[in-house]
Design a protein around this motif. Structure first.
Motif, PDB file in Angstrom:
ATOM      1  N   SER A 190       8.458 -11.973  -4.498  1.00  0.00           N
ATOM      2  CA  SER A 190       8.518 -12.452  -5.875  1.00  0.00           C
ATOM      3  C   SER A 190       8.347 -13.967  -5.824  1.00  0.00           C
ATOM      4  O   SER A 190       9.058 -14.642  -5.080  1.00  0.00           O
ATOM      5  CB  SER A 190       9.851 -12.090  -6.524  1.00  0.00           C
ATOM      6  OG  SER A 190      10.036 -10.690  -6.575  1.00  0.00           O
ATOM      7  N   ASN A 229      -0.460  -5.154 -16.474  1.00  0.00           N
ATOM      8  CA  ASN A 229      -0.709  -3.864 -15.838  1.00  0.00           C
ATOM      9  C   ASN A 229      -2.098  -3.905 -15.215  1.00  0.00           C
ATOM     10  O   ASN A 229      -2.980  -3.112 -15.528  1.00  0.00           O
ATOM     11  CB  ASN A 229      -0.605  -2.738 -16.862  1.00  0.00           C
ATOM     12  CG  ASN A 229      -0.553  -1.372 -16.217  1.00  0.00           C
ATOM     13  OD1 ASN A 229      -0.280  -1.242 -15.015  1.00  0.00           O
ATOM     14  ND2 ASN A 229      -0.850  -0.334 -16.989  1.00  0.00           N
ATOM     15  N   HIS A 253       5.932 -10.344 -14.278  1.00  0.00           N
ATOM     16  CA  HIS A 253       7.160  -9.791 -14.829  1.00  0.00           C
ATOM     17  C   HIS A 253       7.937 -10.899 -15.527  1.00  0.00           C
ATOM     18  O   HIS A 253       7.674 -12.081 -15.345  1.00  0.00           O
ATOM     19  CB  HIS A 253       8.014  -9.173 -13.722  1.00  0.00           C
ATOM     20  CG  HIS A 253       7.335  -8.073 -12.975  1.00  0.00           C
ATOM     21  ND1 HIS A 253       7.543  -6.737 -13.248  1.00  0.00           N
ATOM     22  CD2 HIS A 253       6.435  -8.109 -11.963  1.00  0.00           C
ATOM     23  CE1 HIS A 253       6.816  -5.989 -12.438  1.00  0.00           C
ATOM     24  NE2 HIS A 253       6.133  -6.812 -11.648  1.00  0.00           N
ATOM     25  N   THR A 267       6.812  -3.432  -7.858  1.00  0.00           N
ATOM     26  CA  THR A 267       6.442  -2.162  -8.484  1.00  0.00           C
ATOM     27  C   THR A 267       5.251  -1.505  -7.799  1.00  0.00           C
ATOM     28  O   THR A 267       4.749  -0.489  -8.275  1.00  0.00           O
ATOM     29  CB  THR A 267       6.119  -2.379  -9.975  1.00  0.00           C
ATOM     30  OG1 THR A 267       5.078  -3.359 -10.093  1.00  0.00           O
ATOM     31  CG2 THR A 267       7.345  -2.846 -10.730  1.00  0.00           C
ATOM     32  N   SER A 280      11.326  -7.034 -17.239  1.00  0.00           N
ATOM     33  CA  SER A 280      10.283  -6.220 -17.862  1.00  0.00           C
ATOM     34  C   SER A 280       8.933  -6.633 -17.315  1.00  0.00           C
ATOM     35  O   SER A 280       8.712  -7.795 -16.967  1.00  0.00           O
ATOM     36  CB  SER A 280      10.313  -6.384 -19.387  1.00  0.00           C
ATOM     37  OG  SER A 280      10.187  -7.749 -19.758  1.00  0.00           O
ATOM     38  N   GLN A 281       8.018  -5.688 -17.221  1.00  0.00           N
ATOM     39  CA  GLN A 281       6.681  -5.962 -16.701  1.00  0.00           C
ATOM     40  C   GLN A 281       5.758  -6.354 -17.845  1.00  0.00           C
ATOM     41  O   GLN A 281       5.728  -5.699 -18.887  1.00  0.00           O
ATOM     42  CB  GLN A 281       6.139  -4.721 -15.987  1.00  0.00           C
ATOM     43  CG  GLN A 281       4.784  -4.943 -15.325  1.00  0.00           C
ATOM     44  CD  GLN A 281       4.380  -3.774 -14.442  1.00  0.00           C
ATOM     45  OE1 GLN A 281       5.221  -3.175 -13.768  1.00  0.00           O
ATOM     46  NE2 GLN A 281       3.090  -3.455 -14.434  1.00  0.00           N
ATOM     47  N   GLU A 317       2.065  -7.938 -10.123  1.00  0.00           N
ATOM     48  CA  GLU A 317       1.992  -8.029 -11.574  1.00  0.00           C
ATOM     49  C   GLU A 317       2.897  -9.157 -12.051  1.00  0.00           C
ATOM     50  O   GLU A 317       3.744  -9.654 -11.306  1.00  0.00           O
ATOM     51  CB  GLU A 317       2.419  -6.706 -12.229  1.00  0.00           C
ATOM     52  CG  GLU A 317       1.629  -5.483 -11.804  1.00  0.00           C
ATOM     53  CD  GLU A 317       0.202  -5.439 -12.347  1.00  0.00           C
ATOM     54  OE1 GLU A 317      -0.175  -6.338 -13.146  1.00  0.00           O
ATOM     55  OE2 GLU A 317      -0.538  -4.508 -11.985  1.00  0.00           O
TER      56      GLU A 317
END
Length: 355
Positions: free
Chosen positions: A121, A160, A146, A140, A156-157, A144
């Protein structure tokens, strides 16, 4: 006994003076990474702050771990950064890499881990109200963007990318108006390009159409940063190719490219007039959009030590800020309420306050 009473104009002047001189001691404009203490192993670094004239350098971390992308909170009270918490540092990213996000206050105290995914991250960017942080993560299964709420820890994402483009998202930056995220989207075999999405993850679109290049060359647009007007975006461009070295293929930079500024859907970009002798890297906005700070090595040698530089948007003058025989990189600027470090800035601040 007679008491001296301040009239209105004198009172305002005293308040301004207190703000000016208190900000001198409370704020550093730039946070950055460096191996300047001389004891940091390869791939590892520490977080430092420095003022915009190169003075008051201060080391904030001492753990000798790999770090990345320090970022000021909007009010300058906290710093978010990524830390690889598993040693030893590997040369290449692998499935056992553990990079997490941490927070600390502006003086380097009260460090707090805010992610715990046991993977990667990084690239934290603050919401304008300072209540949330957007970041890139692969927890995930694909890189992506987040969002984490600092109040309740909910994540929360936003993007996508795997499902939509078969790509992966990285290097997010939150727009100053709070409505959008700009990020770099890496596409298999097609390089990296700048995309914009609403904070909800909807209305995703490219900043500019992809460029067609010669066979074997790949175009890279990376590390985008919003201008304070939430319209213009600063980013780095480069061209790379895959070459054979011994028994393996490696990526090699063909063209260092430029630091460019572009408004969404505009056909042309503005290139910063950085001297050819500087091999530049990432940059970000400073001084309310009147300047850009970036890192670069001199004498056209990317292996030389890197310094933090300032680029004036009006005069195009370039000034070395950090000027140290070490590797200084990943700078980020904060605009405190009264960021005054020299008498020459007082006139500008006074005019703004009177207005």
């Amino acid at each position: 006994m007679r008491h001296t009473i301040l009239n209105k104009s004198n009172f305002i002047f005293v308040i301004i003076g207190l703000c000016v001189f208190s900000s001198t001691f409370l704020y550093a404009d730039i946070v950055f990474l460096s191996d300047r203490d001389g004891k940091v192993p390869v791939f590892e670094c520490e977080v430092y702050t420095i003022d915009d004239y190169g003075g008051n350098a201060r080391r904030l971390t001492t753990d000798l771990l790999y770090k990345a992308r320090p970022a000021w909170s909007p009010d300058g009270s906290k710093i978010a950064f990524a830390v690889e918490i598993v040693k030893p540092r590997q040369k290449d990213w692998g499935p056992d890499q553990t990079v997490e996000l941490f927070l600390m206050n502006a003086g380097g105290k009260n460090k707090k881990q805010i992610t715990n995914y046991k993977y990667i991250s990084s690239h934290p960017t603050w919401s304008p109200d300072g209540r949330s942080i957007a970041f890139a993560s692969a927890h995930t299964g694909n890189f992506e963007i987040h969002r984490i709420d600092l109040g309740n820890g909910r994540v929360s994402q936003i993007t996508n990318s795997l499902a939509e483009t078969d790509g992966y998202a990285q290097s997010p930056d939150w727009s100053p108006d709070g409505n959008k995220i700009v990020y770099a989207l890496a596409l298999p075999g097609a390089g990296s390009h700048i995309y914009i999405t609403d904070i909800s993850g909807k209305n995703t679109r490219p900043l500019v159409k992809r460029k067609k290049l010669e066979i074997g060359l790949t175009h890279i647009d990376a590390v985008p940063k919003w201008h304070p007007d939430s319209e213009h975006i600063l980013y780095r461009t480069a061209t790379i190719q895959m070459v054979e070295k011994g028994n393996e293929q490696v990526l090699e930079i063909v063209n260092e490219g430029s630091l460019e500024i572009r408004r969404e859907s505009e056909p042309k970009s503005q290139k910063l007039m950085i001297p050819d002798a500087l091999v530049f890297r990432t940059g970000c906005w400073a001084e309310g959009g009147n300047a850009v700070i970036f890192t670069a090595s001199d004498n056209n040698n990317p292996d030389n030590p890197t310094d933090v530089y300032r680029y004036d948007m009006f005069t195009h003058a370039v000034r070395n800020i950090s000027n140290h025989p070490a590797h200084d990189y990943s700078p980020h600027w904060v605009d405190p309420t009264y960021p005054i470090y020299a008498l020459e800035k007082l006139t500008t601040q006074w005019a703004q306050l009177k207005k």
